[in-house]
Design a protein around this motif. Sequence first.
Motif, PDB file in Angstrom:
ATOM      1  N   ARG A  49       0.831  -1.194   0.000  1.00 53.69           N
ATOM      2  CA  ARG A  49       0.000   0.000   0.000  1.00 53.69           C
ATOM      3  C   ARG A  49       0.870   1.250   0.000  1.00 53.69           C
ATOM      4  N   SER A  53       1.061   4.047  -2.885  1.00 55.03           N
ATOM      5  CA  SER A  53       0.557   5.370  -2.536  1.00 55.03           C
ATOM      6  C   SER A  53       1.389   6.468  -3.166  1.00 55.03           C
ATOM      7  N   GLU A 585     -10.347  -3.456  -2.660  1.00 54.78           N
ATOM      8  CA  GLU A 585      -9.967  -3.088  -1.306  1.00 54.78           C
ATOM      9  C   GLU A 585      -8.762  -2.153  -1.301  1.00 54.78           C
ATOM     10  N   ASN A 586      -7.878  -2.322  -2.276  1.00 53.94           N
ATOM     11  CA  ASN A 586      -6.673  -1.493  -2.389  1.00 53.94           C
ATOM     12  C   ASN A 586      -6.583  -0.945  -3.810  1.00 53.94           C
TER      13      ASN A 586
END
Length: 628
Positions: A49, A53, A585-586
């Motif tokens: 993540r 990002s 979800e991501n």
Amino acid sequence: MGATGPMVLSATVRPCCRLLHLFPKCPCSPAFSPSVFPKCPHHCLADLRALASCRHRRFSPFRAAVAPAPSPDAAPSLRRLSTSVDPVSSDKAFERIYIQGGLAAVKPLVIERKQEGEVKEPAPVAPVAAPTEAAPVREESELEKEAWRLLKRAVVNYCGNPVGTVAADDPGAQPLNYDQVFIRDFVPSALAFLLKGESEIVKNFLLHTLQLQSWEKTVDCYSPGQGLMPASFKVRTMPMDGSNEAYEEVLDPDFGESAIGRVAPVDSGLWWIILLRAYGKITGDYALQERVDVQTGIRLILNLCLSDGFDMFPSLLVTDGSCMIDRRMGIHGHPLEIQALFYSALRCSREMITVNDGSKNLLRAINNRLSALSFHIREYYWVDMNKINEIYRYKTEEYSQDATNKFNIYPEQIPSWLVNWIPEKGGYLIGNVQPAHMDFRFFSLGNLWAIVSSLSTPRQAEGILNLIEDKWDDLLGNMPLKICYPALEFEEWRIITGSDPKNTPWSYHNGGSWPTLLWQFTLACIKMGRPELARKAVAVAEKRLSNDKWPEYYDTRTGRFIGKQARLYQTWTVSGYLTSKMLLENPEMASILTCEEDLELLEGCACSLTKSARTKCSRFAAKSQVLL
């Protein structure tokens, strides 16, 4: 996939191979059996993540998310990339090799020999920035837990190491060739494992299939191209040389010589390149891409795809049955699915090929083909209400370089179903274009992957999703997603499929619904900022998949029935669902798997290399404004 006859493999090893055996030898003793699926120590979900990002801004290389752009005095060990960024303005545009974001050429690979007794210190690993706030971890649902159990049950081991997943694990049916590891089928499984932090199985798969690429393939005393990847492989137990008691495991590949119709799998090599890039992006293990054998494998595949021929178009010319639709369905010629995967593989290869004197010609050929292919698909494959009205008014038999109807398409080819089906807002890329022929069927995989790879323009990508939303009942219905729409029926089915009993109307490849397409749909929706469409499709699938035992495909116009010959516990149905759930979800992880628009590619044109008065650039003569 279907049943195979007795496997008759005629394979020989090149002289450079050390051992002359029919199959590659197992690299370790049978007693070696490490634990399956070790967690990647450097890339847990939280780290991934954080990595994603740092997503690149639009039209800039994603590699900046992995390592910052080097300063002029940066250490020479930083990895350099090869892609086009500099503007193209002169007639020498394609005589240059482009470098992403000001990065310099790749440092040549150096193979070091370790002296006996020398202990080498491990290279330091750059830490991955931790997220500012720990995101709450959602507990997996019972459906997801069941899917993971099924996926891990499908794992195939070779000498104690995981190397792939079987196509299906249906205990109530004969295995036929569904107990083999198919390259195209394994891609969603590989992404599911990578997104969960389990990378060993993907690395093993990439390297073992690369090893199989080197075998010489022969069918009826004829050998296909050197870079051909197998459609599938199977782990077999064979007696060792000179022994009736000792056995060893070997990999037995199928390059199409055992497939229905004996068709070579054109898409296998393209999927392999796409997966190789995804592996590096998600794990950060770019050393795998830089290996000499991996670089050679990429070049062999590209040389096979970029070889000169008689064709006048930049699209790949293939026969029926050379991709996911592996039976006769009238897609021979230049099918959209192959073109979208081809374009994506070229984009991925351009990022991974090391830049040196030996790769300049290949990179130039990649840039030329990418530029020509993107224009060709955007201009000639796209249809919406305005384009169909234009085709309806086409003049035919135009003999001129300025002809509007370049493929001599007869307006009578516009099918009656399309006139009332095409919405006012939206459109799609048709299935095939060649002289005097346009296949107006909607093929899901080709359109979705055109969005993912940016083969379509942003406006076209938005139009494709608008059409899917408008025609939801036709394309998704009770189970997503139609492999193609509409189905071939009546006399058309008899002529085009040869009366194929498996591809009857609204079944299998002929309008069947394939849940594995969920992950491509999810990826496309997230890229275009419309994840709600993907969530809606996943919710529809969740209502039935477990109760129906995860079938391969569904039949009928709206996908109400389980396919009449569908295998249960189909692995890419399971993995396609899991990958879709993890991407939703991501969603930041989707940016790692997609390609952004490359405007510099569109400015380049091979026509600038010649000053011939006879050559007129189609791009400036094109009436449709599809380049923006």
